[in-house]
Design a protein around this motif. Structure first.
Motif, PDB file in Angstrom:
ATOM      1  N   THR A 164       0.856  -1.180   0.000  1.00  0.00           N
ATOM      2  CA  THR A 164       0.000   0.000   0.000  1.00  0.00           C
ATOM      3  C   THR A 164       0.897   1.237   0.000  1.00  0.00           C
ATOM      4  OG1 THR A 164      -0.069   0.438   2.384  1.00  0.00           O
ATOM      5  CG2 THR A 164      -1.537  -1.279   1.560  1.00  0.00           C
ATOM      6  N   PHE A 165       0.274   2.401  -0.044  1.00  0.00           N
ATOM      7  CA  PHE A 165       1.045   3.644  -0.028  1.00  0.00           C
ATOM      8  C   PHE A 165       1.507   4.010   1.393  1.00  0.00           C
ATOM      9  CE2 PHE A 165      -3.265   4.983   0.898  1.00  0.00           C
ATOM     10  CZ  PHE A 165      -3.063   5.845   1.946  1.00  0.00           C
ATOM     11  N   SER A 166       1.027   3.299   2.386  1.00  0.00           N
ATOM     12  CA  SER A 166       1.272   3.745   3.755  1.00  0.00           C
ATOM     13  C   SER A 166       2.748   3.732   4.129  1.00  0.00           C
ATOM     14  CB  SER A 166       0.503   2.889   4.754  1.00  0.00           C
ATOM     15  OG  SER A 166       0.767   3.325   6.075  1.00  0.00           O
ATOM     16  N   ASP A 167       3.144   4.773   4.857  1.00  0.00           N
ATOM     17  CA  ASP A 167       4.506   4.872   5.365  1.00  0.00           C
ATOM     18  C   ASP A 167       4.623   4.341   6.797  1.00  0.00           C
ATOM     19  OD1 ASP A 167       2.869   6.901   6.250  1.00  0.00           O
ATOM     20  OD2 ASP A 167       4.388   8.450   6.235  1.00  0.00           O
ATOM     21  N   ALA A 168       3.583   3.625   7.262  1.00  0.00           N
ATOM     22  CA  ALA A 168       3.593   3.184   8.660  1.00  0.00           C
ATOM     23  C   ALA A 168       4.471   1.953   8.882  1.00  0.00           C
ATOM     24  CB  ALA A 168       2.165   2.893   9.124  1.00  0.00           C
ATOM     25  N   SER A 169       4.518   1.070   7.901  1.00  0.00           N
ATOM     26  CA  SER A 169       5.321  -0.152   8.046  1.00  0.00           C
ATOM     27  C   SER A 169       5.644  -0.678   6.650  1.00  0.00           C
ATOM     28  CB  SER A 169       4.563  -1.210   8.849  1.00  0.00           C
ATOM     29  OG  SER A 169       3.296  -1.476   8.287  1.00  0.00           O
TER      30      SER A 169
END
Lengths: 261, 261, 261, 261
Positions: A164-169
Motif C-alpha cells: 500500500t502507499f502507507s509509510d507506517a510499516s
C-alpha cells in the motif's frame, strides 16, 4: 469459480478453537543456535520451528540460505528435539529434498507459481500458503483451490501484509482478510507479523492484535541472537522477548476461547 | 519539518495507561433512541457519545443529517444523562453551533481542510482528527502540526482505514500506524473499526485487535436499532453486541495494562 | 446513484474535438514574472493562466500564497493581457473574492468539501474539480454530481495522480480514469502531469501521453524562473521547455483529431 | 545495491530511437488463425508474434494453454512466415522446449521466481521481464540484476500495470515507471496496455499514450477473432483495429523521433 475451498477441508488443519504458533529464524545459519532455540520453543509449548534453507531474496547479493546443508541442520534439530519443521521451497526441482519437512511453505512470491503448487500438493504434506503482497483475497483462495484441485486439502493460509502507499510499516497487515476468508472457507488463516511489519518493535503489537482478532495462529521470526542474523535482523524478535509475548498471547487466547497448539 | 507534535502535548489527552471508548450511531435521528443508547453507554462506563448531525456523504442523495436539530438532540441527551458529546463539523461557518460539543471531530475528508482546522483549533476544545484514507502518516501528523501551530494541543488521532487494492474490507485498517505515530509523538491514536471494516461482523474482530495492539482507544458505531439507521446500517453494531464486546475489551486491556476511560 | 452526470452537460465545457491547455506557476509571487509568463502563454495560444493565491500545503511552515494580494495580481495580469484566470479556493468564506476568476479550482484535498462545492457551484462559474488522490472514479463523479445538483454543470474534471505503493513518481497518474469517466458521462477530463509526477522531467512525458490518449486537456505548472519558486519548484517546467512541449502536443493532437484551445 | 543494471547493457536490445512492437493472441489455439495473424503482422512491419502456450491462470478451471502443442504451432508459424516468437515460460523444467523461441517471457507472477530467472538467463536468449503487479520499480530492477548476474544482459522490461484501489481499470498502468527506470539504467521498458487495462476499448488509448511518452515499445494482445478466444477475450484487440492503431502509433513516433521495429 471457487469450488473446493468452499466445501473442504473437513476438518481443517487447525480447529476453530486452536491457535498454532510457528517460530524461528529467517534463515538457519548455525546448528547450535538453532538447537538451543528449538529447545526453548519446545519448553514453551511451541511445536513448530520455522527456518529458511532456501531464501528468495530481492537482491542477488543478499544471503540466499544454506540450501541442502540448511535442510540437514533442520532435520538434525528435529531428531534431537522432536520439534516439527516448517521451511520454504523455492524451486520445484528440490521437492524430493523436503521429505523430512513437516509443513512446506510456499512463499508470497510463489503464490501463483503453479508448477510449484502442484509439486508441493503431491507430497501430501501440510502446506503453508502465503498471500502474495500484491494479491487479492480471491486470488489467494484460487491458489488454495489449485492445491485442492491437485488433491491436497492440508492448507494453512498465511497473511503477511500487502503493498500500500502507507509509510507506517513495510507492508500493511490486512487483518480483515481473516474475516473475509472465514466467510468463504474453513481454511485457517495465520498471521506473519514479522514480514508484515518489517520491524521487531511492531511484532509483539501485531501479534497480540492477531491473537485477539482472532487469527488461527502466528508465524514469527525469532532468534537467540538476532544481531548476527544474515537476513531480516531488523524484524527478528529475541527469544526472551518472544517468551514474554507468548504469555500475553496465552492470556488473550483465553478471552477469545482458543488454546495454543 | 514536524516540530510541535514531536515535543507536545504534555500531558496527552489520553494517558498511556488509558483507553478511551467513544460509541454511538452514525447519525442522530431520534431523541428517544439516542437517550436510551446514552443510558446504556453510561451504565457500562462509556462516557462519550458519538453521533453525526452534519454528515459528509459521498452521494448528494444520501441522508445528510439533522443539522442544528441533531446538535440540539445531542445537547438534550447530554443534559439528561451527563454523557459527553463527540460530533463532526463539516462547514467552518458552523463553528459557533458547536459550543456544547465536548470533542469536535474533523472527518477523514477534511483532514487537510486547513480553514476548518484553524477554526476548530481556536475553540480550544479537544479535537478528534481522523486520518484521510489517502494520507500518509506524515501528512496526518502535519495536519496535527497545523492544529498545534494554531494553538490547540488537545488532539486525538483516529485511524479509520486506508485505500488499498484489497478486497477484504471497505478500507484496510492500518494498525501499524499506531506504532509509527508512537515513534514520533505522544499524541494518542484511537481506532475506528466501523468505517474501516464497513461491516458490523468485522467490528468486534478489529476492535479486539485494536485493544490488544494496544491503541489508545476506540470509536465504534453502535445503535439500539441499526436496521432503521438512515446511514451506515451495514457497519453499525447492535447495543447488546457492543456490551458483550466491552467485556472482551476490558479483559484484553488488563493484559496490556490499560484501563478503560 | 449517479444521475445528473450521466445525462448532462449539453454541451460540455470542452467539446470532444477540443483540448484545453491551462498553464502557470504553482503560486503567484511576483507581478512582473506573472505578466511576462502570461504574455508568452497568449503568444502561443494558451488562454488560461493558472496561479495559486491560496495554497493548501501539507506543512504549516510552507509558503501559503499571497491571498487577496495574489488574486489582485492575477486580476491585474488578466486586465493587461486578456488571459483568463484559473485559481484555487480553499475557504468557503472567500467565495466573494473570486468574482474576477474565470475558472474556480477545487483542489484534490477539497474534492469532498461539500460546503465549498455548494458555494462554488452557486457562483455559476466554470469549475475545475480535481480528483482526490485517495478517491475512486465513482466518488469523484459523485462530487461532480453534487455540483450539478447545486445547479452548476460547467465542470472540468482534473486527474492528478493517485496514491499507490509505486516508487516511480510522487503519485501514479491514473490515465485510464479518462476512459472510465468517458463511459459514464460527457464531462471532460484534463490531466495535471505536474502534481502527478512531482518532477519536471516527467512533465513533458506525461503531458504527451495525455495528449495522445487523448485527454480533454492539460493543466501544467510553468514558470519563467522555477528556481525561485517558493513552492513546487521541483515539478515546475521552465517556460521555454513548455513552449517546445506545446509544439509536440499540437502535432500529437493532429493525430487524435483534436485542436488546442 | 543495484550494480549491473546501472552500467549495462551496451548496447541495449532496443536502441533509444527504436520502438518495438510485439503482438498476438493471449494463447495460441489454432494454427490457421495464428498463421493468418502472423501474415497480417508481417505485412505491417510487426516482426514479433506473442502467443501463450503455457498460461498462468488465476483459476485452475481456466484454459491453461496447449503446452508443447502450442509451442509447435508457434514454431510452424515462424517457419512459414519468418516472424519471431515471444512466449512465456512458467515451469523451469520446460526450459529445453523453448529452443525455437526468440524472446522468452517471464510473467508478472514469476518476476521473483529466481530458479526460473536463472534457467532463462542461461539460454542466452533475449528475455522479456514483466513487472509483478505488486512490485516496486526497485524490486523489478533487482530481478533484472539477477538476470545480469546470471550472465544475460538481453533484457526487455515490460510494465503491465500495478495493483491500486482505483476502479478505472483492472490494474493501473504506471507509465512514470518508464522515466524512473530511465534514470537508473539503459534497459528498455515496453508497455503492455492489454493486461493493464483489461478492456480492449482502453488498449488503443493506453498504446498511444505509451508511444507518445515514449516507451521503448508495446506488447499488445491481438487476434483475428477475439470473440472465440479461450482467454482474455475482453482485452484482445481485433486485427483490423490493431492495424489502424499502428498508423496512429507511427505518426506519434515521428513526433518523438523514434522508428518502429
Amino acid at each position: 469459480m471457487l469450488k473446493l475451498v468452499k466445501v473442504f477441508p473437513t476438518p481443517p488443519l487447525i480447529n476453530h478453537d486452536e491457535f498454532l504458533v510457528i517460530a524461528g529464524p529467517c534463515a538457519v545459519q548455525n546448528y547450535e543456535q538453532t538447537l538451543k532455540l528449538a529447545q526453548i520453543l519446545m519448553a514453551h509449548g511451541v511445536r513448530y520451528l520455522r527456518g529458511g534453507a532456501y531464501k528468495a531474496r530481492t537482491s542477488p547479493y543478499s544471503f540466499q540460505g544454506l540450501h541442502e546443508h540448511g535442510l540437514a541442520m533442520l532435520s538434525a534439530v528435529k531428531s534431537a528435539t522432536g520439534i516439527k519443521i516448517v521451511t520454504e521451497i523455492t524451486d520445484v526441482r528440490d521437492i524430493d529434498k523436503f521429505h523430512d519437512v513437516d509443513i512446506i511453505q510456499i512463499g508470497a512470491r510463489n503464490m501463483q507459481n503453479f508448477p510449484l503448487l502442484e509439486a508441493v500438493a503431491h507430497t501430501n504434506k501440510p502446506i503453508l500458503l502465503k498471500r502474495d503482497f500484491g494479491a487479492t483475497v480471491e486470488e489467494w483462495l484460487f491458489a488454495a483451490e489449485y492445491l485442492m484441485d491437485f488433491g491436497n486439502e492440508k492448507i494453512i493460509l498465511c497473511e503477511r501484509g500487502i503493498r500500500t502507499f502507507s509509510d507506517a510499516s513495510r507492508t500493511t497487515l490486512d487483518l480483515a482478510a481473516i474475516g473475509a476468508v472465514r466467510k468463504i472457507t474453513k481454511l485457517p488463516v495465520i498471521i506473519d507479523p514479522s514480514h508484515s511489519g518489517g520491524d521487531y518493535e511492531l511484532v509483539p503489537e501485531l501479534a497480540r492484535a492477531a491473537a485477539a482478532y482472532p487469527a488461527a495462529g502466528l508465524m514469527i521470526e525469532v532468534a537467540i541472537d538476532p544481531e548476527h542474523a544474515l537476513s531480516d535482523k531488523e524484524e527478528t524478535l529475541r527469544a526472551d522477548k518472544f517468551v514474554s509475548l507468548l504469555d500475553e498471547i496465552d492470556a488473550i487466547l483465553a478471552i477469545v476461547k482458543k488454546k495454543r497448539i
